[in-house]
Design a protein around this motif. Sequence first.
Motif, PDB file in Angstrom:
ATOM      1  N   ASP A   1       0.367  -2.200  10.462  1.00 54.78           N
ATOM      2  CA  ASP A   1       1.236  -2.798   9.442  1.00 54.78           C
ATOM      3  C   ASP A   1       2.627  -2.183   9.460  1.00 54.78           C
TER       4      ASP A   1
ATOM      5  N   GLN B   1      -7.915  -6.141   2.310  1.00 54.67           N
ATOM      6  CA  GLN B   1      -6.578  -5.758   1.847  1.00 54.67           C
ATOM      7  C   GLN B   1      -6.391  -4.249   1.933  1.00 54.67           C
ATOM      8  N   VAL B   2      -6.605  -3.730   3.126  1.00 54.94           N
ATOM      9  CA  VAL B   2      -6.464  -2.303   3.371  1.00 54.94           C
ATOM     10  C   VAL B   2      -5.315  -2.132   4.348  1.00 54.94           C
ATOM     11  N   ILE B   3      -4.543  -1.063   4.128  1.00 50.02           N
ATOM     12  CA  ILE B   3      -3.406  -0.835   5.029  1.00 50.02           C
ATOM     13  C   ILE B   3      -3.937  -0.480   6.412  1.00 50.02           C
TER      14      ILE B   3
ATOM     15  N   ASN C   1       4.886  -0.636   7.293  1.00 45.77           N
ATOM     16  CA  ASN C   1       4.874  -0.050   5.955  1.00 45.77           C
ATOM     17  C   ASN C   1       6.241  -0.003   5.308  1.00 45.77           C
TER      18      ASN C   1
ATOM     19  N   ALA D   1      -3.251   9.202   6.415  1.00 44.31           N
ATOM     20  CA  ALA D   1      -3.504   8.207   5.379  1.00 44.31           C
ATOM     21  C   ALA D   1      -2.592   7.005   5.562  1.00 44.31           C
ATOM     22  N   LEU D   2      -1.978   6.874   6.735  1.00 47.72           N
ATOM     23  CA  LEU D   2      -1.128   5.735   7.093  1.00 47.72           C
ATOM     24  C   LEU D   2       0.091   5.617   6.189  1.00 47.72           C
ATOM     25  N   ALA D   3       0.644   6.742   5.775  1.00 46.68           N
ATOM     26  CA  ALA D   3       1.844   6.730   4.944  1.00 46.68           C
ATOM     27  C   ALA D   3       2.968   7.386   5.727  1.00 46.68           C
TER      28      ALA D   3
END
Lengths: 101, 180
Positions: free
Chosen positions: B138, B132-134, B140, B47-49
């Motif tokens: 990016d 505007q989606v990660i 973070n 989830a790109l976290a």
Amino acid sequence: MITLTHFLVVSACLFCIGLYAVLAKRNAIMILVGIEFIINAAILNLVAFGRYDKINYGGQVFALFAIVLAAAAVAVGLAIILNVYRKYKSINPDNITDLRD
Amino acid sequence: MELVLFYAFAVLAIGSALLVVSLKNTARALFLFFVVLFGMAGLFLFALADFVAITQIMVYVGGVLILMIFAFMLSNKELLADLQNTSSRFLSMPNWQSLLLTLGFLAVMIYGIIEWQQHTPNWITQNIHKGQVILPSDNNINQLGIKFMTHYLLPFEVISIFLLMALIGAAHLSRKEDKQ
């Protein structure tokens, strides 16, 4: 591509496993582990939805808050379990029936 | 490839979670809990976290798991007794009921997810439209730091005080009472 539904299904499964542990286990430590599963499922949901929110980063920020809350809950819960074990010599929640001695 | 890895982590997390709740041996279950947390950290990465995943590993493995193993070792005698107790009656009545309740709840949630799929919330479609989606490219951690210190400053302070209170409370609770 991994859609939102994949994450939702995984976290629903994990939530239910945690719920089962809370309901069925007769050992306070395993109940705490079940609560951790439930919190982790919630964090997975937060993070999965947070991917679509680049302006505020709300999902990831509150996922971090939830991790801190879980850690605090475990610290206090285990301290209580240790105290209860010292008094009752048991950590089965069924045996612990009165609040004070 | 991405999907295969996602499924591998999901199976790892859910399978070991199922083992955790089905094993009779609490020590083994606690170590498998560790595997579940690793699997969940892997899922957070998808989830790109990335920062949340690293925090998960550090907080849970460094703190929570050690605490749980401590508590397990300090109350070991009862656990062994409990072990002999439950192994004699497989599928006892309370287990059965809670299994039924859990499966019912799972069915309700899966039904809810299937129904929900048809109407994605407005803000998600809007953000996808506006881009505007990660994205994986990016930075973070940088953005998270800025958000913590500006937009989410009040919750951040509140949670710090809360964590301090919880730690003091835990230390106070687990203190040895002096003998009267």
